[in-house]
Design a protein around this motif. Structure first.
Motif, short mmCIF file in Angstrom:
data_model
loop_
_atom_site.label_atom_id
_atom_site.label_comp_id
_atom_site.label_asym_id
_atom_site.label_seq_id
_atom_site.Cartn_x
_atom_site.Cartn_y
_atom_site.Cartn_z
N ASN A 1 0.83 -1.21 0.00
CA ASN A 1 0.00 0.00 0.00
C ASN A 1 0.87 1.25 0.00
N LEU A 2 1.96 1.22 0.73
CA LEU A 2 2.99 2.26 0.67
C LEU A 2 4.23 1.60 0.08
N GLY A 3 4.41 1.77 -1.23
CA GLY A 3 5.45 1.05 -1.93
C GLY A 3 6.53 1.95 -2.51
N ALA A 4 7.77 1.51 -2.42
CA ALA A 4 8.90 2.21 -3.02
C ALA A 4 9.08 1.75 -4.47
N PHE A 5 10.20 2.13 -5.07
CA PHE A 5 10.52 1.71 -6.44
C PHE A 5 11.58 0.62 -6.44
N GLY A 6 11.60 -0.13 -5.37
CA GLY A 6 12.54 -1.22 -5.17
C GLY A 6 12.33 -1.70 -3.75
N LEU B 1 9.01 7.53 -1.10
CA LEU B 1 8.09 7.17 -0.02
C LEU B 1 7.48 8.41 0.62
N GLN B 2 8.26 9.48 0.69
CA GLN B 2 7.72 10.74 1.22
C GLN B 2 6.52 11.20 0.41
N VAL B 3 6.64 11.12 -0.90
CA VAL B 3 5.54 11.52 -1.79
C VAL B 3 4.32 10.63 -1.55
N LYS B 4 4.54 9.34 -1.57
CA LYS B 4 3.42 8.40 -1.50
C LYS B 4 2.76 8.37 -0.12
N LEU B 5 3.56 8.67 0.92
CA LEU B 5 2.99 8.73 2.27
C LEU B 5 1.92 9.81 2.37
N ARG B 6 2.12 10.91 1.67
CA ARG B 6 1.15 12.01 1.71
C ARG B 6 -0.22 11.58 1.19
N HIS B 7 -0.24 10.57 0.33
CA HIS B 7 -1.48 10.14 -0.31
C HIS B 7 -2.02 8.83 0.25
N LEU B 8 -1.33 8.26 1.25
CA LEU B 8 -1.64 6.90 1.69
C LEU B 8 -3.06 6.76 2.25
N ASP B 9 -3.47 7.67 3.10
CA ASP B 9 -4.80 7.55 3.69
C ASP B 9 -5.89 7.56 2.62
N LYS B 10 -5.75 8.45 1.65
CA LYS B 10 -6.73 8.52 0.56
C LYS B 10 -6.69 7.24 -0.28
N ASP B 11 -5.50 6.74 -0.55
CA ASP B 11 -5.37 5.50 -1.33
C ASP B 11 -6.02 4.33 -0.59
N ASN B 12 -5.80 4.27 0.72
CA ASN B 12 -6.41 3.19 1.50
C ASN B 12 -7.93 3.28 1.50
N GLU B 13 -8.46 4.49 1.52
CA GLU B 13 -9.91 4.65 1.48
C GLU B 13 -10.49 4.12 0.17
N ARG B 14 -9.77 4.34 -0.92
CA ARG B 14 -10.23 3.81 -2.20
C ARG B 14 -10.23 2.29 -2.18
N ARG B 15 -9.21 1.69 -1.59
CA ARG B 15 -9.17 0.23 -1.47
C ARG B 15 -10.39 -0.27 -0.69
N LYS B 16 -10.74 0.44 0.36
CA LYS B 16 -11.89 0.04 1.18
C LYS B 16 -13.20 0.16 0.40
N GLU B 17 -13.30 1.18 -0.44
CA GLU B 17 -14.50 1.32 -1.28
C GLU B 17 -14.68 0.09 -2.18
N ILE B 18 -13.58 -0.33 -2.78
CA ILE B 18 -13.64 -1.50 -3.66
C ILE B 18 -13.96 -2.75 -2.86
N ALA B 19 -13.32 -2.90 -1.71
CA ALA B 19 -13.57 -4.07 -0.86
C ALA B 19 -15.05 -4.13 -0.44
N ARG B 20 -15.60 -2.98 -0.08
CA ARG B 20 -17.00 -2.94 0.34
C ARG B 20 -17.91 -3.36 -0.83
N TYR B 21 -17.56 -2.88 -2.03
CA TYR B 21 -18.36 -3.24 -3.21
C TYR B 21 -18.29 -4.75 -3.46
N TYR B 22 -17.09 -5.31 -3.36
CA TYR B 22 -16.94 -6.75 -3.54
C TYR B 22 -17.79 -7.51 -2.53
N ILE B 23 -17.67 -7.16 -1.26
CA ILE B 23 -18.36 -7.88 -0.19
C ILE B 23 -19.87 -7.80 -0.36
N GLU B 24 -20.36 -6.64 -0.75
CA GLU B 24 -21.80 -6.44 -0.88
C GLU B 24 -22.37 -7.07 -2.14
#
Length: 368
Positions: free
Chosen positions: A190-195, A242-265
């Motif tokens: 979810n928080l990934g580097a380039f290596g 990682l500094q760049v991607k950390l700034r967006h992590l919470d929002k990215d995780n929320e999108r993952r949860k939206e998809i997960a909720r759609y799958y489950i429902e």
């Protein structure tokens, strides 16, 4: 083709910021143990909620260094036992055996896939020194029972937080629940580097200093060596990314949860078991694991319909050739999960249309 994980699209999402960050490092002329590493360590510690963060080369090293630090601090010795889930990625166990310690495998709960806290106490012996929990698949493995057991028996609690950046337990972020935590920033996380990249978080100042020294060849001062250490440092380019991607992590995780909720429902196929979610803050869905008794047939069916999937994991650690001495052991719940688990596509760049197509195809699968 609906990719399991489209790293190219994820990178494109933050391309301008990443290019600027990398260019800044290149132009600086300083590529190891510099200001980008310091900034990331500070910001990631703040994100996790710990006093200290030490950037290292990868997630396996993070766990290895935690255990090695405890050995150097006199808190563990060769032959001591570490309780660890039987259902985990093998790195959790490799870190233990690499340090001359003994893994004691405990079965998971079939409903959560996490270590079953009802079975931990029976595994404790006079040689037990720690419990290592693994927040597998992005779901919090910690429970109040585990915390109480650690206090009762004076055990260290180590978190393998490789798959759960941003996950929470009652508002507390995983990676700050125990005495120390190892984090992986492998590109697919979810928080990934380039290596490869990783980190250790802790509130123990001395422990953080020992980890930092061990990761720098065992040296706390140039050419002076306190320990027989490793070369395991987070480089400046990865830290900047990682500094760049950390700034967006919470929002990215929320999108993952939206998809997960759609799958489950919407996944209604009776042959499919979807994840059990009691607390949506306690899962960041690094992967979306389903179970199916006809797992291999389902995976083939999805592949024929251009949907990529991955099995996490096809062979449990106790059945691997590298641990031949365990091959005759039986962990039936772990083995069931490894026979039945299949991970569907999920990420912050998966579109609604792609998620709908995945559901449609999964629901159309039938056992003949």
């Amino acid at each position: 083709m609906i990719k399991f994980l489209d790293l190219q699209k994820i990178t494109q999402k933050y391309s301008t910021e990443i290019h600027e960050a990398v260019a800044g490092v290149i132009d600086s002329g300083w590529y190891l143990t510099g200001i980008e590493n310091q900034k990331f360590e500070t910001n990631y510690a703040n994100f996790i909620g710990t006093k200290y963060c030490v950037g290292v080369a990868n997630g396996l090293d993070a766990l290895r260094l935690i255990l090695r630090a405890y050995i150097e601090m006199g808190l563990m010795n060769t032959g001591d036992e570490i309780i660890v889930p039987a259902n985990t990625f093998i790195a959790s166990i490799l870190a233990i055996t690499d340090n001359g310690l003994v893994p004691v495998l405990v079965e998971p709960d079939i409903n959560t896939y996490q270590i079953d806290d009802r079975k931990i106490e029976d595994a404790i012996t006079p040689k037990t020194k720690a419990i290592m929990i693994v927040h597998l698949y992005g779901q919090c493995a910690y429970t109040d029972t585990i915390g109480s057991i650690c206090k009762k028996y004076n055990l260290k609690l180590i978190e393998d937080n490789a798959q759960a950046h941003g996950c929470k337990f009652n508002g507390i972020t995983t990676g700050s629940l125990g005495d120390a935590a190892g984090h992986s920033f492998y590109p697919g996380k979810n928080l990934g580097a380039f290596g490869d990249a990783g980190a250790v978080t802790t509130n123990d100042k001395h422990m953080s200093e020992v980890v930092r020294t061990l990761a720098n060849y065992g040296s706390s001062h140039k050419y002076i060596f306190d320990y027989q250490g490793l070369n395991s440092r987070l480089d400046e380019i990865q830290a900047a990314i990682l500094q760049v991607k950390l700034r967006h992590l919470d929002k990215d995780n929320e999108r993952r949860k939206e998809i997960a909720r759609y799958y489950i429902e919407n996944i209604t196929n009776p042959a499919i078991i979807t994840p059990e979610v009691k607390d949506w803050d306690a899962n960041v869905f690094h992967i979306f694991p389903i179970r199916c008794k006809q797992r291999d047939e389902l995976q083939q069916y999805l592949a024929e319909k251009d949907v990529q999937t991955i099995i996490h994991y096809p062979v449990p650690p106790h059945k691997q050739a590298c641990y031949r001495e365990w091959n005759n052991l039986s962990f039936p719940i772990t083995e069931q999960i490894h026979r039945e688990e299949l991970s569907l596509p999920i990420s912050q760049v998966l579109t609604d249309a792609e998620a709908e197509m995945v559901v449609k195809i999964v629901n159309s699968f039938s056992v003949t």
